[in-house]
Design a protein around this motif. Structure first.
Motif, PDB file in Angstrom:
ATOM      1  N   LEU A 146       0.591  -1.361  -0.589  1.00 54.80           N
ATOM      2  CA  LEU A 146       0.203   0.207  -0.279  1.00 54.80           C
ATOM      3  C   LEU A 146       0.540   1.325  -0.356  1.00 54.80           C
ATOM      4  O   LEU A 146       1.174   1.491   1.155  1.00 54.80           O
ATOM      5  CB  LEU A 146      -1.330   0.034   1.252  1.00 54.80           C
ATOM      6  CG  LEU A 146      -2.170   0.647   1.258  1.00 54.80           C
ATOM      7  CD1 LEU A 146      -3.192  -0.204   0.295  1.00 54.80           C
ATOM      8  CD2 LEU A 146      -3.561   0.540   2.531  1.00 54.80           C
ATOM      9  N   PRO A 147       1.946   1.507  -1.624  1.00 50.65           N
ATOM     10  CA  PRO A 147       2.573   2.665  -0.936  1.00 50.65           C
ATOM     11  C   PRO A 147       1.891   3.788  -0.770  1.00 50.65           C
ATOM     12  O   PRO A 147       2.732   4.480   0.286  1.00 50.65           O
ATOM     13  CB  PRO A 147       2.966   2.660  -2.604  1.00 50.65           C
ATOM     14  CG  PRO A 147       2.059   1.448  -3.456  1.00 50.65           C
ATOM     15  CD  PRO A 147       1.317   0.772  -2.771  1.00 50.65           C
ATOM     16  N   GLU A 148       1.222   3.892  -1.129  1.00 54.29           N
ATOM     17  CA  GLU A 148       0.669   5.337  -0.617  1.00 54.29           C
ATOM     18  C   GLU A 148       0.663   5.944   1.019  1.00 54.29           C
ATOM     19  O   GLU A 148       0.319   6.863   1.349  1.00 54.29           O
ATOM     20  CB  GLU A 148      -0.981   6.418  -1.669  1.00 54.29           C
ATOM     21  CG  GLU A 148      -2.663   4.924  -0.519  1.00 54.29           C
ATOM     22  CD  GLU A 148      -2.643   3.472  -1.301  1.00 54.29           C
ATOM     23  OE1 GLU A 148      -3.363   3.925  -1.426  1.00 54.29           O
ATOM     24  OE2 GLU A 148      -1.805   3.085  -1.863  1.00 54.29           O
ATOM     25  N   GLN A 149      -0.138   4.638   2.264  1.00 52.71           N
ATOM     26  CA  GLN A 149       0.309   4.956   3.488  1.00 52.71           C
ATOM     27  C   GLN A 149       1.675   4.498   3.610  1.00 52.71           C
ATOM     28  O   GLN A 149       2.190   4.393   5.332  1.00 52.71           O
ATOM     29  CB  GLN A 149      -0.614   3.660   3.301  1.00 52.71           C
ATOM     30  CG  GLN A 149      -2.066   4.453   3.272  1.00 52.71           C
ATOM     31  CD  GLN A 149      -2.009   5.851   4.308  1.00 52.71           C
ATOM     32  OE1 GLN A 149      -1.921   6.042   5.139  1.00 52.71           O
ATOM     33  NE2 GLN A 149      -3.224   6.357   3.221  1.00 52.71           N
ATOM     34  N   ALA A 150       2.454   4.074   2.501  1.00 57.47           N
ATOM     35  CA  ALA A 150       4.238   3.641   3.114  1.00 57.47           C
ATOM     36  C   ALA A 150       4.961   4.752   3.921  1.00 57.47           C
ATOM     37  O   ALA A 150       4.279   5.921   3.685  1.00 57.47           O
ATOM     38  CB  ALA A 150       4.931   3.082   2.637  1.00 57.47           C
ATOM     39  N   PRO A 151       5.750   4.556   4.730  1.00 62.45           N
ATOM     40  CA  PRO A 151       6.075   3.567   5.552  1.00 62.45           C
ATOM     41  C   PRO A 151       5.749   3.065   6.688  1.00 62.45           C
ATOM     42  O   PRO A 151       4.710   3.448   6.900  1.00 62.45           O
ATOM     43  CB  PRO A 151       7.814   3.650   5.971  1.00 62.45           C
ATOM     44  CG  PRO A 151       7.773   5.510   6.425  1.00 62.45           C
ATOM     45  CD  PRO A 151       7.183   6.357   5.331  1.00 62.45           C
ATOM     46  N   PHE A 152       5.734   1.835   7.227  1.00 60.31           N
ATOM     47  CA  PHE A 152       4.808   0.948   7.972  1.00 60.31           C
ATOM     48  C   PHE A 152       5.926   0.313   9.098  1.00 60.31           C
ATOM     49  O   PHE A 152       7.144   0.006   9.174  1.00 60.31           O
ATOM     50  CB  PHE A 152       4.398  -0.773   7.429  1.00 60.31           C
ATOM     51  CG  PHE A 152       3.119   0.036   6.807  1.00 60.31           C
ATOM     52  CD1 PHE A 152       2.266   0.728   7.206  1.00 60.31           C
ATOM     53  CD2 PHE A 152       2.930   0.227   5.482  1.00 60.31           C
ATOM     54  CE1 PHE A 152       0.692   1.320   5.893  1.00 60.31           C
ATOM     55  CE2 PHE A 152       1.937   0.387   4.172  1.00 60.31           C
ATOM     56  CZ  PHE A 152       1.084   1.193   4.605  1.00 60.31           C
ATOM     57  N   ASP A 153       5.313   0.586  10.103  1.00 56.43           N
ATOM     58  CA  ASP A 153       6.183   0.128  11.193  1.00 56.43           C
ATOM     59  C   ASP A 153       6.723  -1.406  11.390  1.00 56.43           C
ATOM     60  O   ASP A 153       7.000  -1.494  11.857  1.00 56.43           O
ATOM     61  CB  ASP A 153       5.823   0.952  13.138  1.00 56.43           C
ATOM     62  CG  ASP A 153       5.454   1.801  12.771  1.00 56.43           C
ATOM     63  OD1 ASP A 153       6.391   2.802  12.918  1.00 56.43           O
ATOM     64  OD2 ASP A 153       4.334   2.975  12.707  1.00 56.43           O
ATOM     65  N   ARG A 154       5.256  -2.265  10.568  1.00 56.63           N
ATOM     66  CA  ARG A 154       5.104  -3.275  10.751  1.00 56.63           C
ATOM     67  C   ARG A 154       4.286  -3.994   9.811  1.00 56.63           C
ATOM     68  O   ARG A 154       3.304  -3.289   9.444  1.00 56.63           O
ATOM     69  CB  ARG A 154       4.665  -3.961  12.289  1.00 56.63           C
ATOM     70  CG  ARG A 154       4.751  -3.494  13.235  1.00 56.63           C
ATOM     71  CD  ARG A 154       6.235  -4.099  13.880  1.00 56.63           C
ATOM     72  NE  ARG A 154       6.751  -4.090  14.796  1.00 56.63           N
ATOM     73  CZ  ARG A 154       7.584  -3.442  14.889  1.00 56.63           C
ATOM     74  NH1 ARG A 154       8.324  -2.701  14.295  1.00 56.63           N
ATOM     75  NH2 ARG A 154       8.383  -3.421  16.372  1.00 56.63           N
ATOM     76  N   ILE A 155       4.133  -5.432   9.282  1.00 59.16           N
ATOM     77  CA  ILE A 155       4.287  -5.727   8.028  1.00 59.16           C
ATOM     78  C   ILE A 155       3.574  -7.260   7.884  1.00 59.16           C
ATOM     79  O   ILE A 155       5.376  -7.919   8.402  1.00 59.16           O
ATOM     80  CB  ILE A 155       5.005  -5.216   6.798  1.00 59.16           C
ATOM     81  CG1 ILE A 155       4.527  -4.362   6.483  1.00 59.16           C
ATOM     82  CG2 ILE A 155       3.904  -6.095   5.514  1.00 59.16           C
ATOM     83  CD1 ILE A 155       5.480  -3.471   5.061  1.00 59.16           C
ATOM     84  N   ILE A 156       2.629  -8.045   8.021  1.00 58.98           N
ATOM     85  CA  ILE A 156       2.555  -8.885   7.794  1.00 58.98           C
ATOM     86  C   ILE A 156       1.221  -9.498   7.068  1.00 58.98           C
ATOM     87  O   ILE A 156       0.818  -9.133   6.302  1.00 58.98           O
ATOM     88  CB  ILE A 156       1.349  -9.360   9.555  1.00 58.98           C
ATOM     89  CG1 ILE A 156       1.023 -10.935  10.002  1.00 58.98           C
ATOM     90  CG2 ILE A 156      -0.009  -8.582   8.973  1.00 58.98           C
ATOM     91  CD1 ILE A 156       1.153 -11.120  11.689  1.00 58.98           C
ATOM     92  N   VAL A 157       2.104 -10.633   6.330  1.00 63.06           N
ATOM     93  CA  VAL A 157       1.626 -11.266   5.475  1.00 63.06           C
ATOM     94  C   VAL A 157       1.462 -12.463   5.370  1.00 63.06           C
ATOM     95  O   VAL A 157       1.648 -13.577   6.485  1.00 63.06           O
ATOM     96  CB  VAL A 157       2.447 -11.536   4.320  1.00 63.06           C
ATOM     97  CG1 VAL A 157       2.186 -11.776   2.803  1.00 63.06           C
ATOM     98  CG2 VAL A 157       3.248 -10.573   3.300  1.00 63.06           C
ATOM     99  N   THR A 158      -0.199 -13.399   5.611  1.00 59.69           N
ATOM    100  CA  THR A 158      -1.178 -13.902   5.711  1.00 59.69           C
ATOM    101  C   THR A 158      -1.370 -15.078   5.022  1.00 59.69           C
ATOM    102  O   THR A 158      -2.238 -16.053   4.396  1.00 59.69           O
ATOM    103  CB  THR A 158      -2.025 -13.910   6.134  1.00 59.69           C
ATOM    104  OG1 THR A 158      -2.757 -13.182   5.485  1.00 59.69           O
ATOM    105  CG2 THR A 158      -2.112 -12.138   7.874  1.00 59.69           C
ATOM    106  N   ALA A 159      -0.398 -14.792   3.565  1.00 62.24           N
ATOM    107  CA  ALA A 159      -0.031 -15.537   2.418  1.00 62.24           C
ATOM    108  C   ALA A 159       1.344 -15.985   2.123  1.00 62.24           C
ATOM    109  O   ALA A 159       1.766 -15.061   2.647  1.00 62.24           O
ATOM    110  CB  ALA A 159      -1.079 -15.367   1.745  1.00 62.24           C
ATOM    111  N   ALA A 160       1.655 -16.964   1.014  1.00 61.48           N
ATOM    112  CA  ALA A 160       2.613 -17.611   1.601  1.00 61.48           C
ATOM    113  C   ALA A 160       3.864 -17.171  -0.173  1.00 61.48           C
ATOM    114  O   ALA A 160       2.853 -17.512  -0.730  1.00 61.48           O
ATOM    115  CB  ALA A 160       2.935 -19.234   1.351  1.00 61.48           C
ATOM    116  N   ALA A 161       4.904 -16.783   0.013  1.00 54.44           N
ATOM    117  CA  ALA A 161       5.300 -16.036  -1.168  1.00 54.44           C
ATOM    118  C   ALA A 161       6.608 -16.649  -1.048  1.00 54.44           C
ATOM    119  O   ALA A 161       7.073 -17.340  -0.700  1.00 54.44           O
ATOM    120  CB  ALA A 161       5.388 -14.778  -1.711  1.00 54.44           C
TER     121      ALA A 161
END
Length: 221
Positions: A146-161
């Protein structure tokens, strides 16, 4: 349903107590995380055929071929993320909304991205009903963050890359943490914690997991 409502409420209270005990016995020991998971009733996020299994430590199917993660994995991922009260958190893969709801009690704001429109609509309605006003849901391709809200303190991904996605790494603040499952969708996956430092990224393997794959583009519907 029992003819005695007090029996039902006692049974439910006991299931919730066992639920929390199970979390602790599976390594979720952070008091803040346990308190957040006690506040958020997983039963609100599991409807229909599987609602009687809402307090089981198992992933369950939801709409659009997705799943609600097993509670102990939600707890361990949240614990590894270590969100602080002033943090801005990005979640990739809203799904049922359960993980975002847990995070909402631990940080200042949660932005959660989902590629399936029906899941976005359901999650927004549920957050509104539960008065979780610090969560913003976006219909978007989560692999771009979500580049328009970046940067983020924390990012969590609930799908596997296959690898931690580059756009997400770029949207993580220096000093920030990302938790992401990595691996082929049909093989063993590893939960990774990424710490961004002044000089780059540090990667720590946490445990084996199984998630749906991170898919590019928007879902049908």
């Amino acid at each position: 349903m029992s003819q005695h409502p007090e029996d039902d409420s006692e049974a439910l209270a006991e299931r919730k107590m066992r639920f929390l005990f199970h979390l602790r016995s599976h390594g979720v020991t952070d008091p803040r995380v346990l308190a957040a998971m006690e506040r958020i009733d997983r039963g609100e996020f599991v409807r229909g055929h599987f609602e009687d299994r809402a307090y089981d430590d198992t992933p369950l199917p939801i709409q659009c071929g997705q799943t609600i993660s097993q509670p102990s994995v939600v707890g361990l991922m949240t614990q590894a993320l270590n969100p602080a009260p002033r943090d801005k958190v990005l979640e990739i893969g809203t799904g049922s909304g359960y993980q975002a709801a847990v995070l909402s009690g631990l940080c200042r704001r949660v932005y959660t991205v989902e590629r399936h429109r029906p899941l976005v609509s359901e999650a927004e309605a549920l957050f509104q009903r539960l008065r979780l006003s610090n969560i913003t849901v976006r219909l978007a391709d989560g692999s771009y963050g979500l580049p328009e809200q970046a940067p983020f303190d924390r990012i969590i991904v609930t799908a596997a890359a296959e690898d931690p996605p580059g756009p997400l790494l770029a949207q993580l603040k220096i000093g920030g943490i990302m938790v992401v499952p990595v691996g082929q969708s049909d093989a063993v996956q590893t939960l990774i914690r990424v710490n961004r430092t002044d000089t780059g990224f540090e990667y720590h393997e946490l445990r084996q997991v199984r998630f749906v794959p991170l898919v590019e583009g928007l879902g049908a519907g």
